[in-house]
Every structure is written in C-alpha cells, then in structure tokens.
Design an enzyme around this catalytic site. Structure first.
Site, PDB file in Angstrom:
ATOM      1  CE1 TYR A  46     -24.558 -23.773 -28.802  1.00 53.82           C
ATOM      2  CE2 TYR A  46     -23.507 -25.624 -29.887  1.00 53.82           C
ATOM      3  CZ  TYR A  46     -23.485 -24.316 -29.475  1.00 53.82           C
ATOM      4  OH  TYR A  46     -22.391 -23.547 -29.746  1.00 53.82           O
ATOM      5  CE  LYS A  61     -29.519 -10.924 -20.302  1.00 51.44           C
ATOM      6  NZ  LYS A  61     -28.663  -9.742 -20.067  1.00 51.44           N
ATOM      7  CG  ASP A 117     -25.257  -8.733 -19.375  1.00 51.83           C
ATOM      8  OD1 ASP A 117     -25.262  -9.510 -18.386  1.00 51.83           O
ATOM      9  OD2 ASP A 117     -26.036  -7.764 -19.466  1.00 51.83           O
ATOM     10  CG  ASP A 145     -19.936 -21.797 -28.666  1.00 49.75           C
ATOM     11  OD1 ASP A 145     -18.857 -22.383 -28.862  1.00 49.75           O
ATOM     12  OD2 ASP A 145     -20.520 -21.138 -29.544  1.00 49.75           O
ATOM     13  CG  ASP A 180     -14.276 -19.363 -29.037  1.00 55.66           C
ATOM     14  OD1 ASP A 180     -14.022 -20.530 -28.672  1.00 55.66           O
ATOM     15  OD2 ASP A 180     -14.436 -19.038 -30.227  1.00 55.66           O
TER      16      ASP A 180
HETATM   17  C1  IPM Z   1     -17.096 -25.558 -29.859  1.00 50.61           C
HETATM   18  C2  IPM Z   1     -17.496 -25.264 -31.288  1.00 50.61           C
HETATM   19  C3  IPM Z   1     -18.760 -26.068 -31.595  1.00 50.61           C
HETATM   20  C4  IPM Z   1     -19.841 -25.573 -30.663  1.00 50.61           C
HETATM   21  C5  IPM Z   1     -19.208 -26.019 -33.054  1.00 50.61           C
HETATM   22  C6  IPM Z   1     -18.100 -26.445 -33.996  1.00 50.61           C
HETATM   23  C7  IPM Z   1     -20.425 -26.871 -33.281  1.00 50.61           C
HETATM   24  O1  IPM Z   1     -17.653 -23.901 -31.477  1.00 50.61           O
HETATM   25  O2  IPM Z   1     -16.841 -26.733 -29.544  1.00 50.61           O
HETATM   26  O3  IPM Z   1     -17.035 -24.613 -29.071  1.00 50.61           O
HETATM   27  O4  IPM Z   1     -20.526 -24.589 -30.959  1.00 50.61           O
HETATM   28  O5  IPM Z   1     -20.027 -26.196 -29.615  1.00 50.61           O
HETATM   29 MG    MG Z   2     -17.103 -22.712 -29.811  1.00 52.48          MG
END
Ligand code: IPM
Ligand code: MG
Length: 362
Positions: A135, A190, A222, A246, A250
């Site tokens: 990042y 990884k 993975d 990240d 999710d």
């Molecule tokens: C998160 C989001 C952010 C990230 C984006 C909006 C930059 O997806 O906080 O998970 O990738 O960190």
């Molecule tokens: Mg995110």
C-alpha cells in the site's frame, strides 16, 4: 476528550449522525468537532484531506469516521480521490494497528451466506497492519520496462516491503490482544513465495518468544481464505499484512451476515485512534435513510474503550445494540422474515432508548 467527527461521503453523514446522537446521551464530556473529508472535502476545498481536517484529526484524541468515496470521483487523479483521505490519515497519524472484529450476533445467524452451524458464536479478531506493505511501499509508478517478459513495454509496479520494527510492533499488538481472549494467534503470510512474508514469518516467530503463554500458528493466505469459509470458528486472533488484511477482513465480515454490523479501530502507538465502520460509503443507498448505523455506533463504542478510556460507556452501547437486535428491529441489510424493518434514524433512536432505559432502571 476531543473527538474529530468526519462523516465523509455517501451514507457516511447519515450513520455518523446516529453515532453522535448515541455519544451525546452518555453523560460524558466530549468536545466534538466536525470536518469534511473525502469527496465532500474535495468539492469544498479541492482536496480529499484538507490541511484543516488533518490538523483537527492530529490534535484530537480520536477520530470518528464515516466512509468516503463515490463512483463519480473514479476519474480524478489518484491523489485527489476520496480514498486518499483515509490512506493519508492512516499514514499521518501513524495508525499502524487495525482491529477488525468479525462477530456473529446470535439474532443474525440466518443473515450469513454460510450454514448457521458454521458461524453461530463466531468471534474472531483480524489485526491488520495498516501503514506498510504494498500500500505504501516505494518505489511505485509507471515506466518503460527494461527487463521482464516484455522489455520496452509500458509497465506499472508497486513495492511490497516490511521492516523489522513494523512487523515487531504489529506482532506485539496481536499477542497482547490474544492474551485478553483465547490466547491463540494465526499469522497469515505468503512465505512460500514472497521474501517480504518469509521475513514477516521469521520476525513474528521471534517476537512470539516473549509470549510463551500464547499459541502461534502460521498459515498461507490462500489457505486462510479457504479456511475462513470452511471452518471460521477455528480462528481467534489473525494477524497479517496490509494487503492480505484488506482482503481477508472483507471475507470475514461477510461471514457474519452483514458488513453493516462491523466496527473497526485503527490505533497508533499512543492509542490515538480512528474509528470507522468496516463498510464503505454505499452511494447507491445514500440519502435514503435506510443504511445500517450499527457498525458506526459500535465503532463509537470501540473508541470509548480504546482511545477515551471509558470502558463502561462502551459496554452500555454494546449491550444496547444487542437489546435492539433482540427486540427484532432490523435495517434492510439484516432484515429477515418475522423481524421489523426500520430506517437509519429509527435504529439510532432505538439504541438510545435501550441505553436510557438501562440508566433509569439501573
Ligand atoms: C479498507 C478499504 C480501504 C483499504 C480503501 C478504501 C483505501 O478497503 O479500509 O479496507 O484498502 O484499506
Ligand atoms: Mg477494504
């Protein structure tokens, strides 16, 4: 106690308003100061993270953040896009430790796309390193390739990198957090392919020597993605880098049925923190009064616990949220047959009613 209130874009303004309402009924003395961020700040000041907003965030004990982004900004140059505001806040405030709990509330077991028995009672904590990795790694950019498969072709590149102190400090955060839970940490890497993540694994293993009471295991990313949907309850604390975190956070969020329920905290070494729901700005439902404010309200609870040293107030909010769910109120994202559909404001009001009722009846 000073709180910077940054609602941002999309549903951000609606959900943050509810969290602010909840904070205001707690009988605590806060100074809350609002500021623009993301697309809203770009419209007003030509930049997603204006100096004035960054200054306010820096001088506050905590930042209560909504969400940023809208498709209409996708064509802007990268430094002007709304997402840069959140990346800029993370970087400038040194918010390296991101806590993303994935908790499945008893009443919402049916909202998950997984079988109820796989997720009933789920309570995992993803700790994502937030200021390093691909990042933020330099160099990055576009250029003409001098080697690789197509010398002379246009190419783009990013740099994955981690230094020892960056890994050490996030590993310590994870082991300390595990000590307050069931004392198990899974470090996700990884290492079979990437130099950066072999180093990650080596350093986490070294730091672990200081935490013999905590069990540590290592998993490739993975496989971790697969295990999260196969047997999510086997995890307790998961620690990983920025990019993998990240993606896995999710995935973990969706296990619980609704990303609309999940708070998050991003802390620096002095416990100053940014608190935001795990979901985004949802421009498709913005302004309709239907967004779920609970993730933001629960983020405010995390803020009280981690940055403002008010654990009792945090408990009150969290138990009020459970009461409201038990009473059958649901926003659209978590609605199911037999429950009562409510809007953003009604949900916030219900949390407040649950808090004040408890105060009155003791
Ligand atoms: C998160 C989001 C952010 C990230 C984006 C909006 C930059 O997806 O906080 O998970 O990738 O960190
Ligand atoms: Mg995110």
């Amino acid at each position: 106690m000073k709180i910077a209130v940054l609602p941002g874009d999309g549903i951000g303004t609606e959900i943050v308003a509810e969290a602010v309402k909840v904070l205001n009924v707690l009988d605590l003395k806060f100074e809350m100061e609002p500021a623009l961020v993301g697309g809203a700040a770009y419209e007003a000041h030509g930049h997603p993270l204006p100096d004035s907003t960054l200054k306010l965030a820096k001088e506050s004990d905590a930042v209560l953040f909504g969400a940023v982004g809208d498709w209409k900004y996708d064509k802007l140059d990268r430094p002007l896009r709304p997402e840069q505001a959140i990346l800029g806040l993370r970087k400038n405030l040194g918010l390296f430790a991101n806590f993303r709990p994935a908790i499945c509330y008893e009443q919402l077991v049916g909202a998950s796309s997984l079988k109820p028995e796989l997720i009933a009672g789920l309570d995992i904590l993803i700790i994502r390193e937030l200021t390093g990795d691909i990042y933020f790694g330099q160099p990055r950019g576009r250029r003409t390739a001098v080697d690789g498969h197509f010398p002379g072709a246009e190419e783009a590149f990013d740099t994955m990198r981690y230094s020892r102190p960056e890994i050490e400090r996030i590993a310590r955060v994870a082991f300390e957090a595990a000590r307050k839970r069931s004392k198990r940490v899974t470090s996700v890497d990884k290492a079979n392919v990437l130099e950066t993540f072999q180093f990650w694994k080596d350093v986490v293993t070294e730091v672990h020597k200081d935490y013999p009471d905590v069990e540590l295991d290592h998993m490739y990313v993975d496989n971790a993605a697969m295990q999260l949907v196969k047997a999510p309850k086997k995890f307790d604390v998961v620690v990983t880098g920025n990019m993998f975190g990240d993606i896995l956070s999710d995935e973990a969020a969706m296990l619980t049925g609704s990303i609309g329920m999940l708070p998050s905290a991003s802390l620096n070494s002095s416990n100053q923190g940014l608190y935001e729901p795990s979901h985004g700005s949802a421009p498709d439902i913005a302004g309709k009064g239907v967004a779920n404010p609970l993730a933001t309200i629960l983020s405010a609870a995390m803020m009280l616990r981690f940055s403002l040293n008010q654990p009792e107030a945090a408990d009150r909010i969290e138990s009020a949220v459970k009461d409201v769910l038990a009473s059958g109120l649901r926003t659209g994202d978590i609605w199911s047959e037999g429950t009562k559909r409510v809007g953003t404001r009604e949900m916030g009001d219900a949390v407040i009613a649950a808090i004040t009722k408890k105060t009155i009846t003791g």
